[in-house]
Scaffold this motif. Structure first.
Motif, PDB file in Angstrom:
ATOM      1  N   ASP A  16     -19.673  -5.041  -3.695  1.00  0.00           N
ATOM      2  CA  ASP A  16     -20.310  -6.143  -4.418  1.00  0.00           C
ATOM      3  C   ASP A  16     -19.871  -6.167  -5.875  1.00  0.00           C
ATOM      4  O   ASP A  16     -19.585  -7.228  -6.440  1.00  0.00           O
ATOM      5  CB  ASP A  16     -21.836  -6.034  -4.355  1.00  0.00           C
ATOM      6  CG  ASP A  16     -22.404  -6.332  -2.979  1.00  0.00           C
ATOM      7  OD1 ASP A  16     -21.686  -6.911  -2.138  1.00  0.00           O
ATOM      8  OD2 ASP A  16     -23.568  -5.960  -2.735  1.00  0.00           O
TER       9      ASP A  16
ATOM     10  N   ARG B  96     -21.007  -0.683   0.148  1.00  0.00           N
ATOM     11  CA  ARG B  96     -21.244  -2.115  -0.030  1.00  0.00           C
ATOM     12  C   ARG B  96     -21.656  -2.426  -1.463  1.00  0.00           C
ATOM     13  O   ARG B  96     -21.262  -3.461  -2.009  1.00  0.00           O
ATOM     14  CB  ARG B  96     -22.305  -2.616   0.942  1.00  0.00           C
ATOM     15  CG  ARG B  96     -22.557  -4.103   0.776  1.00  0.00           C
ATOM     16  CD  ARG B  96     -23.281  -4.665   1.948  1.00  0.00           C
ATOM     17  NE  ARG B  96     -23.843  -5.957   1.650  1.00  0.00           N
ATOM     18  CZ  ARG B  96     -24.514  -6.663   2.538  1.00  0.00           C
ATOM     19  NH1 ARG B  96     -24.695  -6.202   3.753  1.00  0.00           N
ATOM     20  NH2 ARG B  96     -25.001  -7.827   2.211  1.00  0.00           N
ATOM     21  N   THR B  97     -22.426  -1.558  -2.082  1.00  0.00           N
ATOM     22  CA  THR B  97     -22.809  -1.812  -3.476  1.00  0.00           C
ATOM     23  C   THR B  97     -21.576  -1.793  -4.378  1.00  0.00           C
ATOM     24  O   THR B  97     -21.489  -2.567  -5.323  1.00  0.00           O
ATOM     25  CB  THR B  97     -23.854  -0.799  -3.979  1.00  0.00           C
ATOM     26  OG1 THR B  97     -23.289   0.508  -3.958  1.00  0.00           O
ATOM     27  CG2 THR B  97     -25.123  -0.841  -3.145  1.00  0.00           C
TER      28      THR B  97
ATOM     29  N   ARG C  49     -26.675  -3.743   4.341  1.00  0.00           N
ATOM     30  CA  ARG C  49     -27.120  -4.000   2.972  1.00  0.00           C
ATOM     31  C   ARG C  49     -27.300  -2.727   2.153  1.00  0.00           C
ATOM     32  O   ARG C  49     -26.966  -2.689   0.982  1.00  0.00           O
ATOM     33  CB  ARG C  49     -28.426  -4.796   3.041  1.00  0.00           C
ATOM     34  CG  ARG C  49     -28.963  -5.247   1.747  1.00  0.00           C
ATOM     35  CD  ARG C  49     -30.215  -6.061   1.905  1.00  0.00           C
ATOM     36  NE  ARG C  49     -30.813  -5.883   3.223  1.00  0.00           N
ATOM     37  CZ  ARG C  49     -31.628  -6.745   3.795  1.00  0.00           C
ATOM     38  NH1 ARG C  49     -31.971  -7.831   3.171  1.00  0.00           N
ATOM     39  NH2 ARG C  49     -32.137  -6.513   4.987  1.00  0.00           N
TER      40      ARG C  49
ATOM     41  N   LYS D  10     -23.847   2.489   0.689  1.00  0.00           N
ATOM     42  CA  LYS D  10     -23.323   2.766  -0.658  1.00  0.00           C
ATOM     43  C   LYS D  10     -21.996   2.054  -0.923  1.00  0.00           C
ATOM     44  O   LYS D  10     -21.845   1.444  -1.984  1.00  0.00           O
ATOM     45  CB  LYS D  10     -23.173   4.273  -0.869  1.00  0.00           C
ATOM     46  CG  LYS D  10     -24.483   4.971  -1.124  1.00  0.00           C
ATOM     47  CD  LYS D  10     -24.257   6.396  -1.582  1.00  0.00           C
ATOM     48  CE  LYS D  10     -24.260   7.321  -0.384  1.00  0.00           C
ATOM     49  NZ  LYS D  10     -24.148   8.734  -0.744  1.00  0.00           N
TER      50      LYS D  10
ATOM     51  N   ASP E  67     -20.857   1.595 -14.231  1.00  0.00           N
ATOM     52  CA  ASP E  67     -20.216   1.982 -12.981  1.00  0.00           C
ATOM     53  C   ASP E  67     -19.013   2.898 -13.174  1.00  0.00           C
ATOM     54  O   ASP E  67     -18.358   3.278 -12.203  1.00  0.00           O
ATOM     55  CB  ASP E  67     -19.785   0.734 -12.207  1.00  0.00           C
ATOM     56  CG  ASP E  67     -20.971  -0.062 -11.688  1.00  0.00           C
ATOM     57  OD1 ASP E  67     -22.046   0.536 -11.462  1.00  0.00           O
ATOM     58  OD2 ASP E  67     -20.828  -1.286 -11.494  1.00  0.00           O
TER      59      ASP E  67
END
Length: 140
Positions: A28, A24-25, A19, A22, A74
């Protein structure tokens, strides 16, 4: 079976299954439906907000605003305000955003190639799920 991402934790690397990882963010963010569709809509160059809203069938004004704001945050898109009356605002992919479009093209091609199979599997599943559960009879 399937291909698993290598576990790089032992080497000081990331594991997208964690979770707090980095990557993974970022994963997502990139796998968000509206982000992917907005990126696709911006592939051919800058677009105005209402133009994007017309292109992205089903998106609300609020969701488009949130999506574009997140893409800007982002580093995937830029927002340019032109000093006209009324102000003209355009959104455009950045170099970083354009670099992600190769992946987007692969996902879009796979989706087009396998849409019929996925929809057929859904129908089979839904028909099976709608039937009453039958007890399992075992003989002893």
């Amino acid at each position: 079976m399937g291909t698993r991402f290598p576990d790089l934790r032992a080497y000081g690397g990331a594991d997208a299954f964690l979770r707090a990882c980095k990557p993974r963010t970022v994963l997502d963010m990139l796998t968000n439906k509206w982000t992917m569709l907005a990126m696709g809509a911006l592939l051919d160059g800058p677009r105005r907000f209402n133009e994007l809203r017309r292109m992205l069938d089903g998106i609300t004004q609020k969701m488009l605003s949130q999506t574009l704001r997140a893409m800007e945050r982002d580093g995937l898109a830029t927002r340019t305000v032109y000093p006209t009356i009324p102000p003209r605002v355009e959104y455009e992919l950045t170099d970083l955003g354009r670099s992600a479009t190769a992946m987007l093209r692969v996902v879009a091609a796979w989706s087009a190639e396998h849409a019929d199979e996925v929809l057929a599997a859904r129908q089979v599943y839904d028909e099976r799920a709608a039937r009453p559960v039958e007890p399992v009879v075992t003989s002893v």
